[in-house]
Design a protein around this motif. Structure first.
Motif: not given
Length: 435
Positions: A108-110, A138-139, A142, A146, A166, A170, A173, A184
């Protein structure tokens, strides 16, 4: 007494001074950029979703009707899933940027991707969503938001720190995806654990929450999303039997999910040996078509609409049928995530956990459907995502029953013990699993 005061004074002196709170004049300038990011990120997500839905209707309804083929016949599932693999393979092979890095390495973190990558990633995601593989948006959404927000932010407001763009993208989204900024906030809070952050928690999440709120409200006003499956709420106060059911179902669902997690690097390595995306993705699509033929049409696509269909008729299938759909969907998620389709794993895991919970209800009538579904989703998401708060939140909102939250909090504890410290459903660049 004087000795006690001296001891207290000594201990106080040894403590680190508390980090000062960020003044309002530092937070207020972030509001407008956060609002803009929230709206733009949500509109991009909604646009991709709407385009994919329209294409899905053409591919799975208009086209088979025109050809005189059954919409979800075995033949059409094999043709469409394989063709989707070919289409996405062409994007990965030929479009500049190759639709980004291997999706098995992303979460999830990009990190910001170069702008040249983003159109191909969006196209691959839309084709995947329309074609039927078992992944959610989702991925990649995001990642696209980002990259886009980071590039625009650095271009027009270069004085702002890189990290804020960033975080805003995130949060916005995730707010749009779930229709609420709460999801979130929970993800951001988890991300801050273990980091050296200055100031109070709410100072650090203030701007991301504004972006998440704007993203969620935009999605709500435009598309009216809901995660509520419409199951009857848990009546009265939960009893000991309800607690036992939640503990058992969540733990067993976590064990089932870990089976896929442990198999992930091996399945991924098989497709990796095929080397070329125009081989790996069509072969993956063919395998997904065969799985769809085995599990039925409800095991296709990202799974959120399909689990809502199951929830409308919690007694409409036998325990064996529910279990078959859960296992087939989990296998489809494993193949989709391994062969190179661009997508996320949260929504397919929701279907797997929900079907598993309905299987428990079919086996033991005393297991309330709301408890079975929510506990199954909780355990499955804990295994697949390793995001505790997000798993708990998703499981709770699916059934919209306030009395079930305490049960889910307790059920998360043994399920978490089963998954924590073990490999995750995410790989490093060299193919080894992240713990």
């Amino acid at each position: 007494m004087s000795a006690y005061r001296e001891l207290v004074a000594h201990d106080t002196a040894q403590q680190q001074p508390a980090a000062p709170a960020a003044p309002a004049r530092m937070l207020l300038p972030l509001v407008l950029p956060a609002l803009v990011v929230g709206v733009l990120a949500s509109l991009l997500f909604l646009g991709v979703s709407e385009a994919a839905t329209a294409l899905q209707h053409v591919l799975w309804e208009n086209l088979p009707d025109a050809l005189g083929v059954g919409r979800y016949s075995v033949l059409w599932m094999l043709v469409m899933l394989t063709a989707t693999g070919v289409a996405v393979g062409l994007v990965v092979w030929k479009v500049p940027g190759h639709a980004g890095p291997d999706p098995a390495t992303l979460g999830l973190q990009a990190s910001p991707m170069p702008p040249v990558v983003l159109p191909g990633l969006l196209l691959a995601t839309a084709l995947m969503l329309a074609g039927g593989p078992s992944l959610g948006p989702e991925n990649p959404i995001i990642a696209v938001n980002v990259g886009l927000v980071y590039w625009l932010g650095k271009r027009f407001i270069p004085r702002m720190p890189d990290g804020i763009w960033i975080a805003l993208a995130e949060a916005a989204t995730i707010g749009a995806l779930f229709g609420t900024p709460v999801a979130a906030a929970l993800v951001i809070s988890e991300a801050l654990v273990g980091r050296q952050v200055r100031g109070l928690l709410w100072d650090n999440v203030f701007a991301p929450l504004v972006a998440a709120g704007a993203g969620a409200m935009t999605a709500t006003l435009v598309a009216h999303p809901t995660l509520d499956l419409g199951l009857p709420p848990l009546s009265g106060h939960p009893g000991w039997g309800d607690l036992l059911a939640a503990l058992v179902v969540a733990s067993l669902a976590a064990v089932l999910g870990m089976c896929a997690v442990y198999a992930f690097p091996y399945v991924h390595s098989v497709f990796k040996r095929l080397r070329h995306p125009m081989v790996a993705l069509p072969v993956g699509g063919l395998v997904l078509g065969l799985l769809g033929a085995l599990g039925g049409s409800l095991t296709l696509f990202k799974g959120l609409d399909q689990i809502a269909e199951l929830a409308k008729h919690p007694d409409g299938w036998s325990a064996g049928e529910f279990m078959k759909m859960a296992v087939v969907k989990l296998a489809a998620l494993l193949v989709s995530a391994s062969c190179g389709f661009r997508g996320g794993r949260i929504f397919p895991a929701v279907f797997v956990g929900g079907a598993f919970g309905l299987c428990a209800h079919a086996l033991v009538s005393g297991v309330d459907p709301a408890i079975g579904v929510s506990a199954g989703v909780l355990g499955m998401l804990l295994a697949v995502t390793r995001h505790g708060w997000l798993s708990l939140f998703t499981a709770a909102v699916l059934v919209a029953s306030p009395t079930i939250i305490a049960l889910l909090c307790l059920a998360s504890l043994p399920a978490w013990l089963l998954v924590t410290g073990r490999p995750q459903m995410r790989l490093r660049d060299d193919g080894t699993q992240i713990r």
